[in-house]
Write an enzyme that holds these catalytic residues in place. Structure first.
Site, mmCIF file in Angstrom:
data_model
loop_
_atom_site.group_PDB
_atom_site.id
_atom_site.type_symbol
_atom_site.label_atom_id
_atom_site.label_comp_id
_atom_site.label_asym_id
_atom_site.label_seq_id
_atom_site.Cartn_x
_atom_site.Cartn_y
_atom_site.Cartn_z
ATOM 1 N N GLY A 76 0.932 -1.281 -0.006
ATOM 2 C CA GLY A 76 -0.022 -0.041 -0.036
ATOM 3 C C GLY A 76 0.915 1.229 0.015
ATOM 4 N N CYS A 77 0.198 2.328 -0.386
ATOM 5 C CA CYS A 77 1.043 3.588 -0.477
ATOM 6 C C CYS A 77 1.412 4.158 0.781
ATOM 7 C CB CYS A 77 -0.068 4.740 -1.223
ATOM 8 S SG CYS A 77 -1.442 4.922 -0.279
ATOM 9 N N TYR A 78 0.502 4.302 2.062
ATOM 10 C CA TYR A 78 0.992 4.787 3.319
ATOM 11 C C TYR A 78 2.009 3.760 3.952
ATOM 12 C CZ TYR A 78 -2.677 8.264 3.761
ATOM 13 O OH TYR A 78 -3.440 9.419 3.586
ATOM 14 N N THR A 135 4.205 1.981 2.098
ATOM 15 C CA THR A 135 5.338 1.889 1.511
ATOM 16 C C THR A 135 6.451 3.098 2.119
ATOM 17 O OG1 THR A 135 4.806 1.172 -0.406
ATOM 18 C CG2 THR A 135 6.513 2.736 -0.654
ATOM 19 N N ILE A 179 6.829 10.250 -0.657
ATOM 20 C CA ILE A 179 6.482 9.556 -1.708
ATOM 21 C C ILE A 179 5.423 9.887 -2.766
ATOM 22 C CG2 ILE A 179 7.357 7.337 -0.683
ATOM 23 C CD1 ILE A 179 4.365 6.256 -1.059
#
Length: 338
Positions: free
Chosen positions: A154-156, A158, A305
């Site tokens: 997932g983005c968070y 990562t 990111i």
């Protein structure tokens, strides 16, 4: 390798399509959406005018004929679909012998109870949870290369895991919960119309307090308890996390600096030391920018990111590269993705 993208009309799917088209060792073999999608039959460039003349590829409905085409033509299938849809589709493509890269949260957690608690549905393919490799490229490349199913991180998580795993793995962190204060651009909420993410409605605010689905994902792959609070920001893309870590007594700045050296050779990780990362530093880039400052036992770590690149499509491409025996950062280093 021939790549199929399902759910290609969304932000992550479109971003991945662009990356695949630019990759000399990949062919974009088809873009698909659900049979009910209002986007079916349109060109991707109809939805995203920046792709006119670049990705004038039709968004085809995922019919039985489409499934037959995928079985014949695809090497890799990328699912940019809703979590439950990925859970239903992945076994079909795995049974075809395809390698599946799932950009949803459908295979990131440990068991069905987690999915009922954090995603609100019963996981019908729980056996696949143990088979899926977690697609955090810098930390799990061996498993990614071998697995048929990759659950792209997932983005968070990562941003959080790359910032925290060096510290936890080095044994520098106390037993106290790590506090993660995270802000994401609105593209992280997806492309579907929603009044709360409309241009005139968005205001900086927290959401998902104590029960956000990325909390168990971070804890599972970090091996440490966290208190994670996401915020919706009034900007299009990017994630910035400010993380508060209580170090063990006596941990020095040199020990912290040394711990981060495990990432020094990773081409998509930029270690900024005591410099402060920003959204502007990573937007349209595939990097993770990590900075940190220490005062006694208190450490503040900052991680930035682009949620659609390193947080989604870029990381999926890293996993594809790893599967092909290429450098994970192949075609991503130094590339600016408008």
């Amino acid at each position: 390798m021939n790549v199929i993208i399902v759910g290609a009309s969304g932000y992550s799917g479109a971003e991945l399509a662009k990356l695949v088209v630019a990759h000399p060792k990949l062919t974009l073999a088809g873009l698909f959406v659900s049979e009910q999608s209002l986007d079916k039959g349109k060109l991707l460039s109809d939805l995203y005018p920046q792709y006119v003349g670049v990705i004038d590829v039709p968004l085809q409905p995922l019919t039985s004929d489409a499934m037959s085409y995928i079985q014949q033509q695809a090497d890799y299938v990328c699912l940019c679909t809703e979590h439950k849809v990925s859970v239903d589709l992945a076994p079909l493509f795995l049974d075809m012998g395809k390698k599946v890269f799932d950009l949803s949260g459908g295979f990131r957690l440990a068991n069905n109870q987690d999915y009922q608690t954090y995603y609100g549905f019963t996981h019908e393919n729980e056996a696949l949870l143990n088979q899926a490799a977690y697609g955090l490229a810098e930390w799990n490349s061996d498993a990614i290369e071998k697995a048929q199913l990759v659950a792209v991180a997932g983005c968070y998580p990562t941003a959080a895991l790359n910032a925290l795993k060096p510290l936890v793995n080095a044994g520098l962190v106390s037993e106290q919960k790590i506090i993660i204060n995270a802000v994401s651009g609105v593209s992280g909420a997806g492309r579907k119309a929603n009044i709360s993410t409309g241009f005139c409605e968005v205001s900086l605010k927290p959401y998902g307090l104590f029960n956000h689905r990325h909390s168990p994902e971070i804890e599972r792959y970090l091996g440490h308890k966290v208190l994670f609070t996401p915020h919706l920001g009034n900007f299009p893309r990017g994630i910035l996390e400010t993380i508060y870590v209580d170090l063990k007594p006596g941990v020095t700045e040199q020990q912290v600096n040394d711990a981060y050296q495990c990432l020094a050779d990773q081409p998509l990780i930029r270690l900024l030391g005591n410099k402060i990362p920003s959204i502007n530093g990573v937007v349209n880039q595939a990097f993770v920018d990590i900075g940190w400052q220490q005062q006694g036992q208190s450490l503040i770590v900052m991680s930035a990111i682009d949620n659609l690149l390193k947080g989604a499509a870029g990381q999926a491409l890293q996993c594809i590269n790893i599967s092909m025996g290429l450098s994970a950062a192949y075609t991503l280093v130094g590339a600016h993705h408008e």
